[in-house]
Design a protein around this motif. Structure first.
Motif, short mmCIF file in Angstrom:
data_model
loop_
_atom_site.label_atom_id
_atom_site.label_comp_id
_atom_site.label_asym_id
_atom_site.label_seq_id
_atom_site.Cartn_x
_atom_site.Cartn_y
_atom_site.Cartn_z
N SER A 183 0.66 -1.46 0.50
CA SER A 183 -0.19 -0.18 0.34
C SER A 183 1.35 1.31 0.14
CB SER A 183 -1.11 -0.19 1.25
OG SER A 183 -0.38 -0.28 2.42
N LEU A 184 0.48 2.28 -0.67
CA LEU A 184 1.14 4.01 -0.13
C LEU A 184 1.43 3.89 1.21
CD1 LEU A 184 -1.75 6.23 -2.00
CD2 LEU A 184 0.90 5.23 -2.79
N GLY A 185 0.98 3.40 2.24
CA GLY A 185 1.29 3.35 3.55
C GLY A 185 2.61 2.52 3.58
N GLU A 186 2.46 1.59 3.51
CA GLU A 186 3.40 0.58 3.56
C GLU A 186 5.08 0.79 2.31
OE1 GLU A 186 1.26 -3.52 4.45
OE2 GLU A 186 1.17 -2.82 2.17
N PHE A 187 5.05 1.61 1.24
CA PHE A 187 5.64 2.15 0.65
C PHE A 187 6.63 3.50 1.66
CE2 PHE A 187 4.80 0.11 -3.64
CZ PHE A 187 5.44 -0.33 -3.50
N ASN A 188 5.90 4.11 1.82
CA ASN A 188 6.24 5.46 2.50
C ASN A 188 6.97 5.04 3.99
OD1 ASN A 188 6.37 8.15 3.23
ND2 ASN A 188 5.29 7.85 4.89
N ALA A 189 6.48 3.87 5.10
CA ALA A 189 7.64 3.33 5.58
C ALA A 189 8.69 2.77 4.89
CB ALA A 189 5.82 1.83 6.25
N LEU A 190 8.73 1.82 3.94
CA LEU A 190 9.83 1.67 3.87
C LEU A 190 10.72 2.54 3.06
CD1 LEU A 190 11.80 -0.51 2.78
CD2 LEU A 190 10.81 -0.66 0.78
N ARG A 191 10.46 4.01 2.45
CA ARG A 191 10.94 4.85 2.12
C ARG A 191 11.84 5.43 3.02
NH1 ARG A 191 8.73 10.48 2.14
NH2 ARG A 191 10.08 11.53 1.11
N MET A 192 11.28 5.67 4.82
CA MET A 192 11.47 6.48 5.37
C MET A 192 12.38 6.09 6.36
SD MET A 192 9.77 9.04 5.23
CE MET A 192 10.67 9.87 6.86
N LYS A 193 12.43 4.35 6.50
CA LYS A 193 13.27 3.46 6.33
C LYS A 193 14.90 3.81 6.36
CE LYS A 193 13.98 -1.83 8.00
NZ LYS A 193 13.55 -3.03 8.04
N MET A 194 14.24 3.54 4.37
CA MET A 194 15.33 3.66 3.35
C MET A 194 16.38 5.19 4.42
SD MET A 194 15.62 0.39 1.59
CE MET A 194 17.45 1.55 1.16
N ILE A 195 15.73 5.99 4.57
CA ILE A 195 16.67 7.65 4.81
C ILE A 195 16.72 7.64 5.83
CG2 ILE A 195 15.99 9.67 5.20
CD1 ILE A 195 13.96 9.78 2.83
N LYS A 196 16.19 6.92 6.61
CA LYS A 196 17.09 6.69 8.24
C LYS A 196 18.31 5.87 7.60
CE LYS A 196 13.11 7.19 10.82
NZ LYS A 196 12.07 7.15 11.71
N CYS A 197 18.38 4.69 6.75
CA CYS A 197 19.37 3.75 7.04
C CYS A 197 20.50 4.65 6.68
CB CYS A 197 19.01 2.69 6.47
SG CYS A 197 20.12 1.73 6.38
N GLY B 59 24.97 6.36 7.26
CA GLY B 59 25.92 6.00 6.88
C GLY B 59 26.05 3.96 6.87
N GLU B 60 24.30 3.17 7.41
CA GLU B 60 24.38 2.17 7.07
C GLU B 60 23.76 1.50 5.40
OE1 GLU B 60 21.74 0.87 10.35
OE2 GLU B 60 23.64 1.41 12.03
N CYS B 61 23.36 2.32 4.77
CA CYS B 61 23.20 2.40 3.40
C CYS B 61 23.94 3.03 2.29
CB CYS B 61 21.44 2.89 3.48
SG CYS B 61 20.63 1.96 4.27
N ALA B 62 24.22 2.59 1.66
CA ALA B 62 24.37 3.83 0.25
C ALA B 62 23.97 4.93 -0.19
CB ALA B 62 24.49 2.69 -0.93
N LYS B 63 24.64 5.65 -0.02
CA LYS B 63 24.16 7.16 -0.68
C LYS B 63 24.24 7.88 -2.05
CE LYS B 63 24.64 9.08 4.43
NZ LYS B 63 25.57 9.86 5.02
#
Length: 191
Positions: free
Chosen positions: A168-182, A186-190
């Motif tokens: 859902s849009l909510g689940e996509f947004n949660a994943l997006r926020m998790k990627m931004i925080k990661c 410094g734990e995810c590629a920028k």
């Protein structure tokens, strides 16, 4: 009856969570800017399309802008290249919008604009550049694309999309926020 409905709901929720976690792990090494809310949908769509069109025969790219020497005309969201033929064989427009019908209309308009420009007399003179890597592509690789797909969030095939993803849009947004925080940690590629 209520107990079996609850068990089914919890089972489906855990499947979605497992999928979100798998997609998070797959995207950790992708240097993408997630400030645009549609970026996460494009990346998950790339993962799903790559399952259908696997390497090494295919390469699935996200975000190739096209234009002329004066301006950018448009951007292609999903591009499937056949590595044996050395050309694009299918394009996808990803629209994870609250107004699903409006998103579909936009995807159809973008497809029409692309076809108008590629099939015009100046189609061979268009420039194609990956917006993330700045890799350039030859216009010849795009001249004969005739397969297009519209892609969006869960529930959108009911309004005419060709493909819907499982979130859902909510689940996509949660994943997006998790990627931004990661990325911030410094734990995810920028990019």
């Amino acid at each position: 009856m209520l107990k079996s409905v609850l068990v089914l709901f919890l089972s489906l929720s855990s499947v979605a969570f497992a999928g979100l976690q798998e997609d998070f792990e797959a995207l950790k090494s992708v240097p993408r800017d997630y400030t645009d809310s549609g970026s996460i949908c494009e990346e998950v769509a790339r993962l799903r399309i790559a399952e259908e069109y696997p390497a090494p025969q295919y390469t699935v790219e996200v975000g190739i802008a096209y234009g002329n020497a004066e301006r950018t005309i448009g951007e292609l969201d999903i591009i499937i290249f056949d590595n044996n033929l050395h050309k694009a064989i299918k394009l996808g427009e990803v629209k994870c919008w609250k107004d699903a019908r409006g998103g579909l209309k936009k995807a159809q308009d973008q497809r029409a604009r692309f076809l108008k420009n590629i099939r015009s007399g100046s189609g061979r003179n268009l420039e194609f550049v990956n917006t993330a890597t700045h890799q350039r592509y030859d216009a010849e690789q795009f001249l004969h694309v005739n397969e297009f797909i519209s892609i969006a969030q869960k529930g959108t095939t009911a309004v005419g999309y060709d493909m819907e993803m499982e979130y859902s849009l909510g689940e996509f947004n949660a994943l997006r926020m998790k990627m931004i925080k990661c990325q911030q940690a410094g734990e995810c590629a920028k990019p």
